[in-house]
Write an enzyme that holds these catalytic residues in place. Structure first.
Site, mmCIF file in Angstrom:
data_model
loop_
_atom_site.group_PDB
_atom_site.id
_atom_site.type_symbol
_atom_site.label_atom_id
_atom_site.label_comp_id
_atom_site.label_asym_id
_atom_site.label_seq_id
_atom_site.Cartn_x
_atom_site.Cartn_y
_atom_site.Cartn_z
ATOM 1 N N CYS A 13 0.797 -1.226 0.000
ATOM 2 C CA CYS A 13 0.000 0.000 0.000
ATOM 3 C C CYS A 13 0.832 1.280 0.000
ATOM 4 O O CYS A 13 1.964 1.284 0.471
ATOM 5 C CB CYS A 13 -0.911 0.071 1.220
ATOM 6 S SG CYS A 13 -2.082 -1.266 1.302
ATOM 7 N N GLY A 40 1.179 0.081 -5.032
ATOM 8 C CA GLY A 40 -0.029 -0.728 -5.112
ATOM 9 C C GLY A 40 -0.838 -0.340 -6.324
ATOM 10 O O GLY A 40 -1.079 0.852 -6.538
ATOM 11 N N ASN A 114 -0.914 1.159 5.626
ATOM 12 C CA ASN A 114 0.109 0.379 4.922
ATOM 13 C C ASN A 114 0.775 -0.516 5.951
ATOM 14 O O ASN A 114 1.253 -0.032 6.973
ATOM 15 C CB ASN A 114 1.136 1.329 4.292
ATOM 16 C CG ASN A 114 2.369 0.611 3.748
ATOM 17 O OD1 ASN A 114 3.458 1.147 3.776
ATOM 18 N ND2 ASN A 114 2.215 -0.596 3.251
ATOM 19 N N GLY A 115 0.810 -1.823 5.680
ATOM 20 C CA GLY A 115 1.465 -2.750 6.607
ATOM 21 C C GLY A 115 0.605 -3.960 6.872
ATOM 22 O O GLY A 115 -0.356 -4.217 6.145
ATOM 23 N N TYR A 254 14.238 -2.183 -3.314
ATOM 24 C CA TYR A 254 13.315 -2.311 -4.436
ATOM 25 C C TYR A 254 12.044 -1.459 -4.363
ATOM 26 O O TYR A 254 11.665 -0.826 -5.339
ATOM 27 C CB TYR A 254 12.914 -3.781 -4.599
ATOM 28 C CG TYR A 254 11.839 -4.007 -5.638
ATOM 29 C CD1 TYR A 254 12.076 -3.746 -6.988
ATOM 30 C CD2 TYR A 254 10.581 -4.465 -5.276
ATOM 31 C CE1 TYR A 254 11.088 -3.939 -7.941
ATOM 32 C CE2 TYR A 254 9.584 -4.663 -6.224
ATOM 33 C CZ TYR A 254 9.850 -4.397 -7.551
ATOM 34 O OH TYR A 254 8.876 -4.580 -8.491
#
Ligand code: SF4
Length: 482
Positions: A13, A40, A114-115, A254
């Protein structure tokens, strides 16, 4: 949905929040999310508040596919939060799109997360027993419900009580009627930064979201810290003491966009230094250094600079393949990377190549890349990887396959080299990757590389167990709440 995917770990996310009266906050959030699209691509959503009414729209697809100018113009307000999501297979549905919206004593609440929480099952069972009806199957809704029920005690106390109960990796942005609140887990596994824009303040998963909307970076939020953006300005508070920082190393390798800043360095510079370090650890005689575009470019430049071997592009990437929802047929699918990457034969033929890539997950993409280069006439292909060998799955918000599918968990480096058909294979060491970022090893989560999980993960819980079956039907595209 991305019809053709390279074998890469996937971020789950990107989040964005803004308080900026006198600004078109929905449009600003749209462009913030646009900059976070790499985090995302399956769904996107924006919720706005004008002080009394919360409006939102969310849908499946890329940010540019979900929103039209007309929709954004209907999302009138002074503050907003937005979300762009990648989900694990099988749960890419509108009901799991974020922000999650629910009611509270102070009015509508919208949560972007996010997570991954690691105590989802326990909290969900507890809340359900107390009468909470879940409308999605993701752990983010738990955060929304916990916050909402504590808001009568004030924002600071609501965030503190919520953070006391949730365990895991999380960066969260919350829209309340008159303020945006954001907070980060006590280990700071997932990133979150604060920025300024004319007439307001912003939060975002990455700093790359600020510049496109005319904003500037203020700073990264500390682990365990919250920030409140409202009419009185920007207010920080350390909610939960943070004994340690455990930022995800993969953000540097990345996930994050090269122009983002984390831990005081640009991601691009960190990747260049990883390439230099890779050349120190795994030198080889070769004619050209070729990146796997786009993420391998800075590391390939670093490798080239240190080794003295010329940098040369060896393949071009189709820029627009991810924008199609037309599924390729099976025959096309078997061509794998060829749909995305095309070799530049004149650069490759007869040459000894150092191929620099960011990571190997299942090794399927690496195998196809090596074959692509040999078929284009390469004399040798020496694969160099900036991620250390991935030997363990991630439970903190990254989809990177189960242990049984991870090449480095199943094979030695020599065996992987043989299976992908490379002339040689070298991975950057954990020490080398950490050194390239410029922080001490203890400042990172390295669990997928060394199995030392900074947060407990029950052994019988797989990553997919956090996603329970959906309960209720899809959400309306636009709803208004008072
Ligand atoms: S396990 Fe790996 S991918 Fe997951 S948070 Fe830790 S370093 Fe990042």
């Amino acid at each position: 949905m991305e019809p053709l995917e390279l074998d890469r770990p996937k971020e789950e996310c990107g989040i964005f929040g803004v308080f900026a009266p006198k600004t078109e906050v929905a449009k600003l959030t749209f462009f913030g999310l646009f900059a976070l699209q790499h985090r995302g691509q399956e769904s996107a959503g924006i919720a706005v508040s004008d002080g009394s009414t919360l409006r939102f729209h969310k849908g499946m697809g890329l940010v540019s596919q979900v929103f039209t100018e007309q929709m954004l113009s209907e999302l009138q307000g002074d503050l907003a939060v937005g979300h762009t999501r990648y989900s694990t297979t099988g749960v890419s549905e509108i009901k799991n799109a974020q922000p999650i919206v629910c009611q509270s004593i102070v009015g509508g609440v919208a949560v972007a997360h996010n997570g991954n929480l690691i105590n989802t099952a326990e909290l969900r069972t507890k809340l359900a027993a107390e009468g909470v009806v879940f409308t999605s199957s993701n752990d983010s809704e738990i955060i929304a419900h916990l916050l909402s029920r504590h808001l009568a005690l004030g924002v600071d106390e609501a965030v503190r009580l919520t953070m006391e109960q949730i365990k895991g990796a999380y960066s969260v942005a919350v829209l309340l009627p008159d303020k945006v609140v954001a907070f980060r887990d006590p280990l700071g596994v997932r990133p979150l930064a604060v920025g300024r824009v004319r007439d307001g303040w912003m939060v975002a998963s990455e700093t790359c979201a600020f510049a496109p909307v005319g904003g500037k970076v203020d700073r990264e939020l500390c682990p365990g810290e919250m920030v409140v953006l409202d009419a009185t300005g920007m207010r920080f508070r350390q909610v939960v003491p943070s004994g340690a920082e455990k930022m995800c190393l993969f953000e540097f390798i990345y996930f994050a966009r090269p122009d983002s800043r984390m831990y005081g360095t640009t991601i691009y510079s960190a990747r260049e230094r990883m390439g230099q370090q890779l050349a120190i650890e795994h030198p080889v005689e070769a004619d050209i250094v070729v990146p796997v575009p786009d993420s391998g470019i800075p590391a390939a430049l670093g490798y080239s600079r240190h080794s003295g071997i010329p940098f040369k592009e060896g393949m071009t990437k189709s820029r627009y393949i991810h924008r199609t929802f037309i599924q390729p047929d099976q025959k096309m699918r078997e061509m794998g990377v060829r749909m995305k990457l095309a070799p530049l034969e004149d650069h490759i033929r007869g040459r000894r190549i150092v191929l620099v890539d960011d990571s190997i997950v299942r090794a399927t993409t690496t195998k196809q890349l090596v074959r692509l280069l040999f078929e284009a006439g390469a004399a040798e292909v020496h694969v160099r990887i900036t991620a250390p060998p991935i030997t363990n799955p991630c439970f903190y918000g990254i989809d990177m396959a189960g242990k049984g599918e991870l090449a480095a968990a199943q094979m030695s480096i020599e065996e992987i080299c043989k299976s992908v058909g490379a002339t040689s294979l070298g991975y950057l060491s954990i020490e080398g990757a950490v050194h390239a970022v410029g922080r001490e090893e203890s400042a990172f989560c390295l669990a997928c590389f060394n199995g030392n999980y900074p947060l407990p993960v029950p052994e019988d819980i797989s990553k997919h167990a956090f996603e329970t079956p959906p309960d209720v039907g899809a959400m309306a595209a636009i709803q208004t709440r008072d």
